[in-house]
Design a protein around this motif. Structure first.
Motif, PDB file in Angstrom:
ATOM      1  N   ASP A 325      49.163  16.090 -58.865  1.00 54.41           N
ATOM      2  CA  ASP A 325      48.274  14.938 -58.691  1.00 54.41           C
ATOM      3  C   ASP A 325      49.115  13.687 -58.448  1.00 54.41           C
ATOM      4  OD1 ASP A 325      45.962  13.435 -58.596  1.00 54.41           O
ATOM      5  OD2 ASP A 325      45.764  13.266 -60.778  1.00 54.41           O
ATOM      6  N   PRO A 326      49.768  13.603 -57.271  1.00 58.01           N
ATOM      7  CA  PRO A 326      50.700  12.513 -57.008  1.00 58.01           C
ATOM      8  C   PRO A 326      50.016  11.276 -56.445  1.00 58.01           C
ATOM      9  CG  PRO A 326      50.721  14.021 -55.173  1.00 58.01           C
ATOM     10  CD  PRO A 326      49.715  14.579 -56.169  1.00 58.01           C
ATOM     11  N   LEU A 327      50.832  10.286 -56.127  1.00 58.44           N
ATOM     12  CA  LEU A 327      50.368   9.064 -55.477  1.00 58.44           C
ATOM     13  C   LEU A 327      50.725   9.102 -53.991  1.00 58.44           C
ATOM     14  CD1 LEU A 327      51.576   6.393 -58.086  1.00 58.44           C
ATOM     15  CD2 LEU A 327      49.301   7.419 -57.885  1.00 58.44           C
ATOM     16  N   CYS A 363      48.330  -9.933 -63.323  1.00 54.45           N
ATOM     17  CA  CYS A 363      47.477  -8.782 -63.612  1.00 54.45           C
ATOM     18  C   CYS A 363      48.175  -7.545 -63.060  1.00 54.45           C
ATOM     19  CB  CYS A 363      46.103  -8.962 -62.974  1.00 54.45           C
ATOM     20  SG  CYS A 363      44.961  -7.608 -63.336  1.00 54.45           S
ATOM     21  N   ASP A 364      48.792  -6.789 -63.948  1.00 55.35           N
ATOM     22  CA  ASP A 364      49.508  -5.577 -63.540  1.00 55.35           C
ATOM     23  C   ASP A 364      48.515  -4.433 -63.421  1.00 55.35           C
ATOM     24  OD1 ASP A 364      51.849  -4.009 -62.992  1.00 55.35           O
ATOM     25  OD2 ASP A 364      51.639  -3.149 -64.997  1.00 55.35           O
ATOM     26  N   GLU A 365      48.602  -3.672 -62.338  1.00 53.27           N
ATOM     27  CA  GLU A 365      47.668  -2.569 -62.146  1.00 53.27           C
ATOM     28  C   GLU A 365      48.416  -1.265 -61.893  1.00 53.27           C
ATOM     29  OE1 GLU A 365      48.427  -3.884 -57.891  1.00 53.27           O
ATOM     30  OE2 GLU A 365      48.300  -4.828 -59.857  1.00 53.27           O
ATOM     31  N   TYR A 366      47.856  -0.185 -62.393  1.00 47.90           N
ATOM     32  CA  TYR A 366      48.355   1.159 -62.115  1.00 47.90           C
ATOM     33  C   TYR A 366      47.155   2.072 -61.929  1.00 47.90           C
ATOM     34  CZ  TYR A 366      50.671   5.562 -62.011  1.00 47.90           C
ATOM     35  OH  TYR A 366      51.104   6.795 -61.577  1.00 47.90           O
ATOM     36  N   PRO A 367      47.119   2.895 -60.875  1.00 50.71           N
ATOM     37  CA  PRO A 367      48.100   3.040 -59.812  1.00 50.71           C
ATOM     38  C   PRO A 367      48.321   1.747 -59.012  1.00 50.71           C
ATOM     39  CG  PRO A 367      46.637   4.929 -59.837  1.00 50.71           C
ATOM     40  CD  PRO A 367      46.048   3.907 -60.754  1.00 50.71           C
ATOM     41  N   PHE A 368      49.452   1.691 -58.361  1.00 52.60           N
ATOM     42  CA  PHE A 368      49.877   0.492 -57.670  1.00 52.60           C
ATOM     43  C   PHE A 368      48.908   0.110 -56.553  1.00 52.60           C
ATOM     44  CE2 PHE A 368      53.715   2.998 -58.834  1.00 52.60           C
ATOM     45  CZ  PHE A 368      54.121   2.218 -59.908  1.00 52.60           C
ATOM     46  N   ALA A 369      48.841  -1.177 -56.258  1.00 54.24           N
ATOM     47  CA  ALA A 369      47.971  -1.662 -55.186  1.00 54.24           C
ATOM     48  C   ALA A 369      48.374  -1.097 -53.832  1.00 54.24           C
ATOM     49  CB  ALA A 369      48.004  -3.190 -55.147  1.00 54.24           C
ATOM     50  N   SER A 370      49.621  -0.683 -53.679  1.00 53.63           N
ATOM     51  CA  SER A 370      50.106  -0.158 -52.402  1.00 53.63           C
ATOM     52  C   SER A 370      49.894   1.341 -52.272  1.00 53.63           C
ATOM     53  CB  SER A 370      51.594  -0.486 -52.231  1.00 53.63           C
ATOM     54  OG  SER A 370      52.335   0.013 -53.323  1.00 53.63           O
ATOM     55  N   THR A 371      48.977   1.916 -53.083  1.00 52.69           N
ATOM     56  CA  THR A 371      48.669   3.340 -52.979  1.00 52.69           C
ATOM     57  C   THR A 371      47.183   3.543 -52.702  1.00 52.69           C
ATOM     58  OG1 THR A 371      48.195   3.636 -55.347  1.00 52.69           O
ATOM     59  CG2 THR A 371      50.493   3.889 -54.636  1.00 52.69           C
ATOM     60  N   TYR A 372      46.878   4.681 -52.124  1.00 55.81           N
ATOM     61  CA  TYR A 372      45.478   5.026 -51.863  1.00 55.81           C
ATOM     62  C   TYR A 372      44.703   5.230 -53.159  1.00 55.81           C
ATOM     63  CZ  TYR A 372      46.235   5.527 -46.856  1.00 55.81           C
ATOM     64  OH  TYR A 372      46.506   5.265 -45.529  1.00 55.81           O
ATOM     65  N   GLU A 373      45.419   5.472 -54.248  1.00 53.73           N
ATOM     66  CA  GLU A 373      44.773   5.695 -55.540  1.00 53.73           C
ATOM     67  C   GLU A 373      44.578   4.409 -56.330  1.00 53.73           C
ATOM     68  OE1 GLU A 373      46.425   9.236 -53.882  1.00 53.73           O
ATOM     69  OE2 GLU A 373      47.475   7.382 -54.421  1.00 53.73           O
ATOM     70  N   ALA A 422      54.110  11.896 -50.561  1.00 54.17           N
ATOM     71  CA  ALA A 422      53.640  11.638 -51.918  1.00 54.17           C
ATOM     72  C   ALA A 422      54.816  11.373 -52.841  1.00 54.17           C
ATOM     73  CB  ALA A 422      52.816  12.819 -52.438  1.00 54.17           C
ATOM     74  N   PHE A 423      54.524  10.767 -53.986  1.00 56.01           N
ATOM     75  CA  PHE A 423      55.549  10.527 -54.997  1.00 56.01           C
ATOM     76  C   PHE A 423      54.887  10.477 -56.370  1.00 56.01           C
ATOM     77  CE2 PHE A 423      53.899   6.354 -54.032  1.00 56.01           C
ATOM     78  CZ  PHE A 423      54.029   5.593 -55.181  1.00 56.01           C
ATOM     79  N   ILE A 424      55.702  10.563 -57.414  1.00 57.49           N
ATOM     80  CA  ILE A 424      55.210  10.436 -58.784  1.00 57.49           C
ATOM     81  C   ILE A 424      56.014   9.354 -59.489  1.00 57.49           C
ATOM     82  CG2 ILE A 424      54.416  12.825 -58.922  1.00 57.49           C
ATOM     83  CD1 ILE A 424      56.950  13.490 -60.509  1.00 57.49           C
ATOM     84  N   VAL A 425      55.629   9.055 -60.717  1.00 55.10           N
ATOM     85  CA  VAL A 425      56.261   7.999 -61.491  1.00 55.10           C
ATOM     86  C   VAL A 425      56.754   8.577 -62.809  1.00 55.10           C
ATOM     87  CG1 VAL A 425      55.947   5.765 -62.637  1.00 55.10           C
ATOM     88  CG2 VAL A 425      54.788   6.237 -60.451  1.00 55.10           C
ATOM     89  N   GLU A 426      57.973   8.236 -63.187  1.00 58.29           N
ATOM     90  CA  GLU A 426      58.530   8.626 -64.485  1.00 58.29           C
ATOM     91  C   GLU A 426      58.935   7.368 -65.240  1.00 58.29           C
ATOM     92  OE1 GLU A 426      61.736  11.350 -64.052  1.00 58.29           O
ATOM     93  OE2 GLU A 426      60.517  12.906 -63.090  1.00 58.29           O
ATOM     94  N   ILE A 427      58.729   7.387 -66.538  1.00 57.04           N
ATOM     95  CA  ILE A 427      59.122   6.269 -67.413  1.00 57.04           C
ATOM     96  C   ILE A 427      60.275   6.729 -68.273  1.00 57.04           C
ATOM     97  CG2 ILE A 427      58.362   4.591 -69.108  1.00 57.04           C
ATOM     98  CD1 ILE A 427      56.914   4.426 -66.392  1.00 57.04           C
ATOM     99  N   SER A 428      61.390   6.022 -68.210  1.00 59.91           N
ATOM    100  CA  SER A 428      62.550   6.375 -69.021  1.00 59.91           C
ATOM    101  C   SER A 428      62.697   5.376 -70.166  1.00 59.91           C
ATOM    102  CB  SER A 428      63.813   6.373 -68.156  1.00 59.91           C
ATOM    103  OG  SER A 428      64.141   5.055 -67.734  1.00 59.91           O
ATOM    104  N   GLY A 429      63.395   5.815 -71.195  1.00 65.07           N
ATOM    105  CA  GLY A 429      63.673   4.903 -72.315  1.00 65.07           C
ATOM    106  C   GLY A 429      62.583   4.884 -73.350  1.00 65.07           C
TER     107      GLY A 429
END
Length: 429
Positions: A325-327, A363-373, A422-429
Motif C-alpha cells: 500500500d505505497p504512495l 499545517c503538516d499533512e500525511y500523506p504528503f500533498a504531492s501524492t495522489y493519496e 511508488a515509494f514508502i516512508v520509514e521513520i528512524s530514531g
C-alpha cells in the motif's frame, strides 16, 4: 544428467550427499519449495510487476538511513550506485532471491545444481553459483550487468569440466513493446565449465535511447532475465530442462521533464536516465536534533496510533507503510493545491483559525500533498475512504525541512508521477 535451479544457499547439504538417491529426492523437494512461480522481487512496481508472480519474501535491502546526505541543509541521502560482489553475496545471503541496495544498484542470483546419473542412479554431482549485479551511473541510460560465476564444485563421476555453458542476458518483455536496445560489454557467449571457472566474471551493458517510452515521462519498462544454458558432453545426456534462468530484474528508462537530465545537455539522445523499478523508502528521522523531527513524529503517530490523529476516522490506516500500500507522486499543481487546502481545512477545524501561532507553525499533512493519496483523494475518487489522512500543526522549520527532504528524495531516486511508480516512508530514531 538432471539439472536444478535453486536460490543461492538452498542446496545446503554437502555436494557428495546430493549425489545419492536420498539427495536426488531432496533436490526435487528443494526445487518444489523454492516459490516455483515467483520470478520478480516483491517490491517491483510499474508495468513490470504484472509480468510474472512476485516473490512472497521481501528482498534483502540496504538500510536507507545508512546512506549519507550530500551538500548542506535538509536533504535526502544520495542513493548508492555501485555494488561489489561481496555486497551482493552478503545481501543475498542464503535465502534472498534479490538484494536491492538502491534503485540504481540491485542484484540477484541462483545455484545451478547438476546430478549425473548412470543407469538411472546418481553417480556424481556438480554445482556453481551465478550472481548478477546491475548498476547505473548518475544521469545515465546505460545499465551495467556484472556476472559472477563462483563456487564451482564437483563430486563423484561427472562430465562437468568439459560441459559447455552459454550465458545470455534476455529482455523477454518491454512496455511499450518493440523497444530496441544497444548492447555492449564482454559477455563470452559459450565457454566450458573450466573456462568459466577461470574467467569468473564478465559484464554486459544495456542502453535504451529516449523516445521509445509512453506518456509524459517517456517511460520504458522492461524485464531483464539472465539465461544460463548447458549441454552435457558425450556420452552424458541431459534429462529435463536444458537451461535455467535467474530471477528477473526490473530495469526502467524515462525522460521526465521534471527529473534531472531532462534535456541531456548538448546531446538530446542521452536525456533522462535508467533506474530499477523497485519501491524504495524515504526515511525521516525522529531523533533529537533532526531538522524534520516534528514531521517524523507526526507520521510515526499516524502509522502506529491513527486513533490519536485528526481528522477522526474509526478505520483510519494511512498508506505508505509497506509495499502493498505505497504512495504515488503527483506533479499536477492543482492536485497538490487541493491536497493542501483540504489539509488546512482540517487544521482550522480542530485547532482554530489561529493554528499557526503567529505564523510559526505549518499545517503538516500525511500523506504528503504531492501524492495522489493526499488529503483531497476522496474528492477525486469517492471510492476511497474519506479522512484517511492526518494533519497536525508543527513548527514551520520542521515542516519545511521535511518538504526539502521529500523534494530531493523525488529527484535523487527518479520518482515518477502516476501509478507506474511508488515509494514508502520509514521513520528512524
Amino acid at each position: 544428467m538432471e539439472s536444478f535451479v535453486l536460490p543461492i544457499g538452498a542446496a545446503e547439504l554437502p555436494l557428495k550427499e546430493l549425489a545419492t538417491p536420498q539427495g536426488h529426492v531432496r533436490l526435487k523437494a528443494l526445487a518444489g519449495r523454492a516459490e516455483p512461480g515467483a520470478r520478480l522481487a516483491q517490491e517491483t512496481t510499474g508495468p513490470t510487476a504484472s509480468y510474472a508472480p512476485l516473490s512472497h519474501r521481501a528482498s534483502g535491502f540496504a538500510p536507507a538511513h545508512a546512506f549519507s546526505p550530500t551538500g548542506s541543509g535538509a536533504a535526502a541521502p544520495e542513493p548508492p550506485r555501485t555494488m561489489t560482489y561481496g555486497e551482493c553475496k552478503k545481501g543475498l545471503g542464503s535465502d534472498n532471491k534479490f538484494y536491492v541496495k538502491s534503485r540504481f544498484a540491485a542484484c540477484d542470483g541462483a545455484s545451478f545444481v547438476q546430478e549425473w546419473l548412470m543407469n538411472g542412479r546418481p553417480a556424481g554431482a556438480s554445482m556453481f553459483n551465478v550472481r548478477v549485479v546491475g548498476t547505473i551511473a548518475r544521469d545515465s541510460r546505460t545499465i551495467d550487468f556484472q556476472y559472477y560465476f563462483t563456487d564451482f564444485e564437483t563430486t563423484g563421476e561427472t562430465g562437468a569440466l568439459s560441459m559447455p555453458i552459454t550465458t545470455k542476458g534476455t529482455v523477454p518483455k518491454t512496455w511499450p513493446s518493440g523497444a530496441r536496445f544497444t548492447r555492449g560489454g564482454n559477455a563470452p557467449g559459450t565457454m566450458t565449465w573450466a573456462q568459466l571457472e577461470a574467467l569468473r566474471t564478465f559484464h554486459e551493458t544495456v542502453n535504451a535511447k529516449p523516445g521509445q517510452g509512453s506518456g509524459r515521462s517517456d517511460l520504458l519498462a522492461a524485464v531483464y532475465e539472465p539465461l544460463v544454458s548447458f549441454k552435457p558432453p558425450a556420452p552424458w545426456k541431459l534429462s529435463g530442462a536444458t537451461q535455467g534462468t535467474l530471477f528477473m530484474l526490473a530495469p526502467r528508462w524515462d525522460a521526465a521533464s521534471y527529473l534531472p537530465n531532462s534535456t541531456g545537455g548538448r546531446n538530446p539522445a542521452t536525456k533522462g536516465a535508467a533506474t530499477f523499478s523497485y519501491i524504495t523508502a524515504m526515511v525521516l528521522s525522529a531523533k533529537a536534533g533532526a531538522e524534520e523531527r516534528a514531521e517524523a513524529q507526526h507520521i510515526r503517530t499516524a502509522f502506529t496510533h491513527p486513533e490519536d490523529t485528526k481528522p477522526y476516522m474509526s478505520a483510519k490506516k494511512v498508506p505508505g507503510q509497506n509495499v502493498e500500500d505505497p504512495l504515488h507522486r503527483t506533479v499536477t499543481a492543482k492536485r497538490n493545491d487541493d491536497n493542501r487546502n483540504a489539509a488546512t481545512k482540517q487544521c482550522r477545524r480542530y485547532w482554530g483559525a489561529g493554528y499557526s501561532h503567529g505564523n510559526t507553525r505549518d499545517c503538516d499533512e500525511y500523506p504528503f500533498a504531492s501524492t495522489y493519496e493526499g488529503a483531497a483523494e476522496h474528492d477525486y475518487d469517492p471510492e476511497v475512504r474519506k479522512f484517511n489522512f492526518s494533519v497536525k500543526p508543527i513548527a514551520k522549520e520542521d515542516n519545511q525541512a521535511g518538504g526539502l527532504i521529500l523534494k530531493s528524495f523525488y529527484s535523487k531516486n527518479r520518482i515518477l508521477d502516476g501509478q507506474d511508480d511508488a515509494f514508502i516512508v520509514e521513520i528512524s530514531g
